[in-house]
Every structure is written in structure tokens, then in C-alpha cells.
Design a protein around this motif. Structure first.
Motif, PDB file in Angstrom:
ATOM      1  N   SER A  48       0.857  -1.181   0.000  1.00 19.93           N
ATOM      2  CA  SER A  48       0.000   0.000   0.000  1.00 19.93           C
ATOM      3  C   SER A  48       0.892   1.229   0.000  1.00 19.93           C
ATOM      4  O   SER A  48       1.850   1.315   0.775  1.00 19.93           O
ATOM      5  CB  SER A  48      -0.915   0.019   1.232  1.00 19.93           C
ATOM      6  OG  SER A  48      -1.746   1.167   1.211  1.00 19.93           O
ATOM      7  N   ALA A  49       0.589   2.171  -0.858  1.00 19.63           N
ATOM      8  CA  ALA A  49       1.410   3.373  -0.987  1.00 19.63           C
ATOM      9  C   ALA A  49       1.338   4.221   0.288  1.00 19.63           C
ATOM     10  O   ALA A  49       0.293   4.303   0.926  1.00 19.63           O
ATOM     11  CB  ALA A  49       0.945   4.196  -2.178  1.00 19.63           C
ATOM     12  N   PRO A  50       2.441   4.862   0.655  1.00 20.91           N
ATOM     13  CA  PRO A  50       2.427   5.740   1.822  1.00 20.91           C
ATOM     14  C   PRO A  50       1.794   7.083   1.499  1.00 20.91           C
ATOM     15  O   PRO A  50       1.912   7.591   0.384  1.00 20.91           O
ATOM     16  CB  PRO A  50       3.914   5.910   2.139  1.00 20.91           C
ATOM     17  CG  PRO A  50       4.593   5.771   0.816  1.00 20.91           C
ATOM     18  CD  PRO A  50       3.782   4.760   0.052  1.00 20.91           C
ATOM     19  N   LYS A  51       1.111   7.652   2.499  1.00 22.68           N
ATOM     20  CA  LYS A  51       0.462   8.960   2.334  1.00 22.68           C
ATOM     21  C   LYS A  51       1.136  10.054   3.151  1.00 22.68           C
ATOM     22  O   LYS A  51       1.246  11.192   2.697  1.00 22.68           O
ATOM     23  CB  LYS A  51      -1.013   8.874   2.748  1.00 22.68           C
ATOM     24  CG  LYS A  51      -1.879   8.031   1.848  1.00 22.68           C
ATOM     25  CD  LYS A  51      -3.296   7.944   2.382  1.00 22.68           C
ATOM     26  CE  LYS A  51      -3.960   9.316   2.504  1.00 22.68           C
ATOM     27  NZ  LYS A  51      -5.349   9.211   3.013  1.00 22.68           N
ATOM     28  N   ARG A  52       1.551   9.725   4.365  1.00 22.99           N
ATOM     29  CA  ARG A  52       2.098  10.762   5.235  1.00 22.99           C
ATOM     30  C   ARG A  52       3.143  10.175   6.180  1.00 22.99           C
ATOM     31  O   ARG A  52       2.979   9.068   6.708  1.00 22.99           O
ATOM     32  CB  ARG A  52       0.982  11.431   6.032  1.00 22.99           C
ATOM     33  CG  ARG A  52       1.378  12.782   6.607  1.00 22.99           C
ATOM     34  CD  ARG A  52       0.180  13.661   6.910  1.00 22.99           C
ATOM     35  NE  ARG A  52       0.606  15.047   7.088  1.00 22.99           N
ATOM     36  CZ  ARG A  52       0.638  15.952   6.123  1.00 22.99           C
ATOM     37  NH1 ARG A  52       0.235  15.626   4.909  1.00 22.99           N
ATOM     38  NH2 ARG A  52       1.057  17.190   6.348  1.00 22.99           N
ATOM     39  N   LEU A  53       4.195  10.960   6.396  1.00 21.45           N
ATOM     40  CA  LEU A  53       5.286  10.586   7.297  1.00 21.45           C
ATOM     41  C   LEU A  53       5.224  11.458   8.536  1.00 21.45           C
ATOM     42  O   LEU A  53       5.143  12.685   8.440  1.00 21.45           O
ATOM     43  CB  LEU A  53       6.630  10.778   6.596  1.00 21.45           C
ATOM     44  CG  LEU A  53       7.889  10.552   7.445  1.00 21.45           C
ATOM     45  CD1 LEU A  53       8.057   9.059   7.733  1.00 21.45           C
ATOM     46  CD2 LEU A  53       9.120  11.094   6.736  1.00 21.45           C
ATOM     47  N   SER A  54       5.269  10.821   9.709  1.00 24.67           N
ATOM     48  CA  SER A  54       5.253  11.558  10.965  1.00 24.67           C
ATOM     49  C   SER A  54       6.384  11.076  11.863  1.00 24.67           C
ATOM     50  O   SER A  54       6.492   9.879  12.138  1.00 24.67           O
ATOM     51  CB  SER A  54       3.906  11.371  11.674  1.00 24.67           C
ATOM     52  OG  SER A  54       3.901  12.002  12.940  1.00 24.67           O
ATOM     53  N   ILE A  55       7.218  12.012  12.286  1.00 19.36           N
ATOM     54  CA  ILE A  55       8.288  11.713  13.244  1.00 19.36           C
ATOM     55  C   ILE A  55       8.192  12.787  14.322  1.00 19.36           C
ATOM     56  O   ILE A  55       8.765  13.876  14.187  1.00 19.36           O
ATOM     57  CB  ILE A  55       9.684  11.708  12.596  1.00 19.36           C
ATOM     58  CG1 ILE A  55       9.702  10.881  11.302  1.00 19.36           C
ATOM     59  CG2 ILE A  55      10.722  11.163  13.583  1.00 19.36           C
ATOM     60  CD1 ILE A  55      11.020  10.934  10.557  1.00 19.36           C
TER      61      ILE A  55
END
Length: 226
Positions: free
Chosen positions: A75-82
Motif C-alpha cells: 500500500s502506498a504511503p500517504k504521510r510521514l510523521s516523526i
């Protein structure tokens, strides 16, 4: 093949200044894939040819190096959170263009990360490749503080299928571009892993290049519904 950075508009001061371009070599020992992040928007010359097969997913039946987390479907990534370094950024997909090079994210967006869609998606078996600018001509960018992460730090990736893949950092390392460990960074893995990549080290004005690449190595720690 060592990673490189090309910049047609050198910065006014060497380290991490505004207006620098970034180029990562996304390559395995046999198959090279190049990612250019060019903040000035001008094309870079002399880039090696690329083939996407370097990042094929590992078979799901192979045992996991970390042992406990089941692999996720593609599944393609939508958002990155760190949260630790205040990163909250959308994804763009990166692919191989007609030139044989990996297309770059827009050069004027300092809060955007790119995922190489020819390789594993985050959570699939294999090493998912995510890259981002350390700075652009408009100022500091999404991965400016990537080297501040440490073992145990968490990286959350929200995916198109409504799940969140949480990765735990194993190590954060800087590599000289002259001795970049392509096989270690890019080769196939039996379990779901993640590589976050940006430029680092000092800026060599004469060579118009950063001296190092920062690479975060992480593994899938958990998965949940968003």
C-alpha cells in the motif's frame, strides 16, 4: 557507487545553508538507482543509468530478522510523521524517468518526502526507500534534523489502505560519499524495513557537494488502523 550531490548555485556559507541541491545514489552493488533532489530546479548531468529491479520485495515466507512483526500487504504511503523531530509531511512517488534516472520531488517544496514506488512499500518485506531534502532554496527542509534521531525513535507512516506502519529506529549513521555502503543500505531484506536518507556532513564549496549521507535504518515495529 557513492552517493553525490550536485548544485548549480553554491550557498553563501558551507554547512547546511539555503539553496543547495541534493543527489542520493540509490544503488545496490549490481543495480544502480539514482535520486536527485535539486533545489535550484536545473537538471544534473552525468548521472548513472538506473534500473528499478534493485528494490524488488523479498519473499514473505523468509524468516524475519526481528522476529515478531508480520509483514503488511502493499500500500502506498500517504504521510510521514516523526514527532521527535517535528516531521509531518506528505509523500510524493518517485519513479524512473525516460532518462533512466529516478525522478525527483518538486525542488521548491521544503515539506515533502519521496518514496521510490519501484521498491517495497513501507510495511512490505524489503527495505522501503524514503528520501527528503535537508534544505532548499527557500530554507530548511523536512529532513534537516534527521541525524538527531536515535535507536528506539519511532517513525509513523500512514498508508493508502488506512493503516499506520510504525517503525523503530535501529541506527542512525553517516557515511562518506566516497565509501557509501550501497549493499547494506539498499539490498533486499526478508523483513519489513525502512531507510530514510538525506545529505549530511560539511558542504564542500569547491566540489559543490555534501561530504556525507545520513541514513536511518529502521524495522517495522507495529501496525494499526489509522
Amino acid at each position: 557507487m557513492a552517493a553525490k550531490l550536485l548544485d548549480s548555485n553554491p550557498p553563501a556559507s558551507p554547512p547546511r545553508s539555503v539553496g543547495r541541491s541534493m543527489l542520493w545514489s540509490l544503488a545496490s552493488i549490481a543495480l544502480g538507482v539514482v535520486l536527485i533532489l535539486n533545489s535550484s530546479g536545473t537538471p544534473a548531468d552525468g548521472v548513472p543509468r538506473a534500473r528499478p529491479g534493485a528494490f524488488a520485495s523479498a519473499p514473505a515466507s523468509r524468516p524475519s530478522a526481528h522476529g515478531d512483526e508480520k509483514a503488511m500487504p502493499r500500500s502506498a504511503p500517504k504521510r510521514l510523521s516523526i514527532l521527535e523531530i517535528a516531521v509531518d509531511a506528505p509523500f510524493t512517488t518517485l519513479s524512473i524517468g525516460k532518462s533512466g534516472q529516478l525522478d525527483a520531488p518538486p525542488p521548491d517544496d521544503n515539506n515533502l518526502v519521496g518514496w521510490f514506488k519501484g521498491g517495497p512499500s513501507p510495511g512490505e518485506p524489503g527495505a522501503a526507500i524514503v528520501a527528503g531534502h535537508v534544505d532548499t532554496k527557500t530554507g530548511p527542509a523536512v529532513f534537516l534534523q534527521l541525524d538527531a534521531l536515535k535507536p528506539g525513535s519511532k517513525v509513523d507512516i500512514t498508508r493508502d489502505d488506512g493503516t499506520v506502519a510504525t517503525f523503530k529506529v535501529d541506527s542512525v549513521e553517516s557515511f562518506s560519499k566516497a565509501r557509501f555502503p550501497d549493499e547494506r543500505v539498499y539490498s533486499d531484506t526478508p523483513d519489513p524495513q525502512l531507510r530514510l536518507i538525506t545529505c549530511g556532513g560539511s558542504y564542500d564549496r569547491e566540489a559543490k557537494d555534501y561530504t556525507e549521507n545520513v541514513v536511518v535504518f529502521a524495522h517495522l515495529d507495529s501496525a494499526k488502523r489509522a
